[in-house]
Design a protein around this motif. Structure first.
Motif, PDB file in Angstrom:
ATOM      1  N   ARG A   4      31.731  46.993  36.639  1.00 44.78           N
ATOM      2  CA  ARG A   4      31.133  45.858  36.853  1.00 44.78           C
ATOM      3  C   ARG A   4      31.709  45.088  36.062  1.00 44.78           C
ATOM      4  NH1 ARG A   4      26.492  43.690  40.444  1.00 44.78           N
ATOM      5  NH2 ARG A   4      26.890  41.143  40.166  1.00 44.78           N
ATOM      6  N   VAL A   5      30.812  45.391  34.178  1.00 38.91           N
ATOM      7  CA  VAL A   5      30.611  44.298  33.104  1.00 38.91           C
ATOM      8  C   VAL A   5      32.241  44.578  32.778  1.00 38.91           C
ATOM      9  CG1 VAL A   5      29.780  44.560  30.593  1.00 38.91           C
ATOM     10  CG2 VAL A   5      28.206  45.215  32.194  1.00 38.91           C
ATOM     11  N   SER A   6      33.126  45.252  32.780  1.00 38.07           N
ATOM     12  CA  SER A   6      34.425  45.330  32.167  1.00 38.07           C
ATOM     13  C   SER A   6      35.142  44.207  33.271  1.00 38.07           C
ATOM     14  CB  SER A   6      35.171  46.699  32.260  1.00 38.07           C
ATOM     15  OG  SER A   6      36.293  46.911  32.003  1.00 38.07           O
ATOM     16  N   LEU A   7      34.831  44.384  34.583  1.00 37.65           N
ATOM     17  CA  LEU A   7      35.485  43.531  35.133  1.00 37.65           C
ATOM     18  C   LEU A   7      35.599  41.734  34.854  1.00 37.65           C
ATOM     19  CD1 LEU A   7      37.356  42.851  37.937  1.00 37.65           C
ATOM     20  CD2 LEU A   7      35.443  43.011  39.169  1.00 37.65           C
ATOM     21  N   LEU A   8      34.001  41.590  34.602  1.00 30.85           N
ATOM     22  CA  LEU A   8      33.826  39.827  34.420  1.00 30.85           C
ATOM     23  C   LEU A   8      33.664  39.902  33.876  1.00 30.85           C
ATOM     24  CD1 LEU A   8      29.695  41.041  35.226  1.00 30.85           C
ATOM     25  CD2 LEU A   8      31.523  39.335  36.562  1.00 30.85           C
ATOM     26  N   LYS A  13      37.904  36.411  30.608  1.00 32.46           N
ATOM     27  CA  LYS A  13      38.808  36.506  29.376  1.00 32.46           C
ATOM     28  C   LYS A  13      40.388  35.795  30.164  1.00 32.46           C
ATOM     29  CE  LYS A  13      38.428  40.528  26.448  1.00 32.46           C
ATOM     30  NZ  LYS A  13      38.561  41.584  26.199  1.00 32.46           N
ATOM     31  N   LEU A  14      40.540  36.219  31.430  1.00 30.09           N
ATOM     32  CA  LEU A  14      41.898  35.155  32.426  1.00 30.09           C
ATOM     33  C   LEU A  14      41.372  33.214  32.361  1.00 30.09           C
ATOM     34  CD1 LEU A  14      42.114  38.246  34.764  1.00 30.09           C
ATOM     35  CD2 LEU A  14      43.826  36.904  33.099  1.00 30.09           C
ATOM     36  N   VAL A  15      40.122  33.532  32.553  1.00 31.25           N
ATOM     37  CA  VAL A  15      39.436  32.150  33.163  1.00 31.25           C
ATOM     38  C   VAL A  15      39.481  31.560  31.577  1.00 31.25           C
ATOM     39  CG1 VAL A  15      37.612  30.624  33.119  1.00 31.25           C
ATOM     40  CG2 VAL A  15      38.094  32.613  34.524  1.00 31.25           C
ATOM     41  N   GLU A  16      39.470  31.951  30.154  1.00 28.92           N
ATOM     42  CA  GLU A  16      39.863  31.304  29.356  1.00 28.92           C
ATOM     43  C   GLU A  16      41.255  31.201  28.870  1.00 28.92           C
ATOM     44  OE1 GLU A  16      39.102  32.663  24.229  1.00 28.92           O
ATOM     45  OE2 GLU A  16      37.864  33.728  25.744  1.00 28.92           O
ATOM     46  N   LYS A  17      41.805  32.473  28.849  1.00 30.57           N
ATOM     47  CA  LYS A  17      43.239  32.184  29.137  1.00 30.57           C
ATOM     48  C   LYS A  17      43.740  30.790  29.523  1.00 30.57           C
ATOM     49  CE  LYS A  17      47.564  34.281  28.737  1.00 30.57           C
ATOM     50  NZ  LYS A  17      48.093  35.601  29.108  1.00 30.57           N
TER      51      LYS A  17
END
Length: 166
Positions: A4-8, A13-17
């Protein structure tokens, strides 16, 4: 829990990109492109050298292209090539010259790239939040003049950053 932490983290990272992509695209607004061309043209007039200016996006597509009256016709070919070269190599074209000479690490790269690369001053990549988003190429004067005008153009382009924050 680790998954879950990894997924978050991946989502963050995707949102930041995505935000960087959206913000950087705002730099390519008609207003910012036109202001960049206007300031670069003013610099060219100040040093009395007519040039062609090309602002390209990350795909290498010219987003704005302008040839001053009396700019050398060869500059129509060289300005976009300088922008593309800076983009592809992620380096200022002035920094490529030494490496492309005999015994340089990039010797003959221009030939291998079918003449698409230019390795003399006047092309600068544009970095936004440490990511390359495009490049500017200027041609028409001496390479030192092209470089000076191009540096002015890049500074002006990035000043539009303040209007890009979400």
């Amino acid at each position: 829990m680790r998954k879950r932490v990894s997924l978050l983290n991946n989502i963050d990272k995707l949102v930041e990109k995505a935000l960087i992509t959206i913000q950087s695209e705002a730099l390519f607004s008609k207003e910012n492109l036109q202001k960049t061309i206007d300031v670069a043209e003013s610099k060219a007039r100040e040093i009395e050298v007519p040039v062609t200016i090309c602002i390209s996006d990350l795909s290498g597509n010219p987003r704005m292209f302008y040839r001053m009256e009396d700019a050398k016709l060869v500059s129509l070919t060289l300005a976009p090539k300088k922008a593309l070269s800076a983009l592809l190599m992620q380096a200022e074209t002035k920094d490529l010259n030494k490496e492309t000479q005999p015994n340089g690490e990039l010797y003959q790269i221009e030939t291998m790239m079918d003449g698409k690369l230019v390795t003399f001053a006047g092309g600068i990549p544009i970095f936004y939040q440490e990511k390359i988003i495009g490049a500017i190429g200027v041609s028409g004067g001496k390479v030192s003049e092209d470089q000076e005008i191009c540096e002015t153009a890049v500074r002006t382009f990035l000043k539009g950053e303040s209007s890009c924050q979400l």
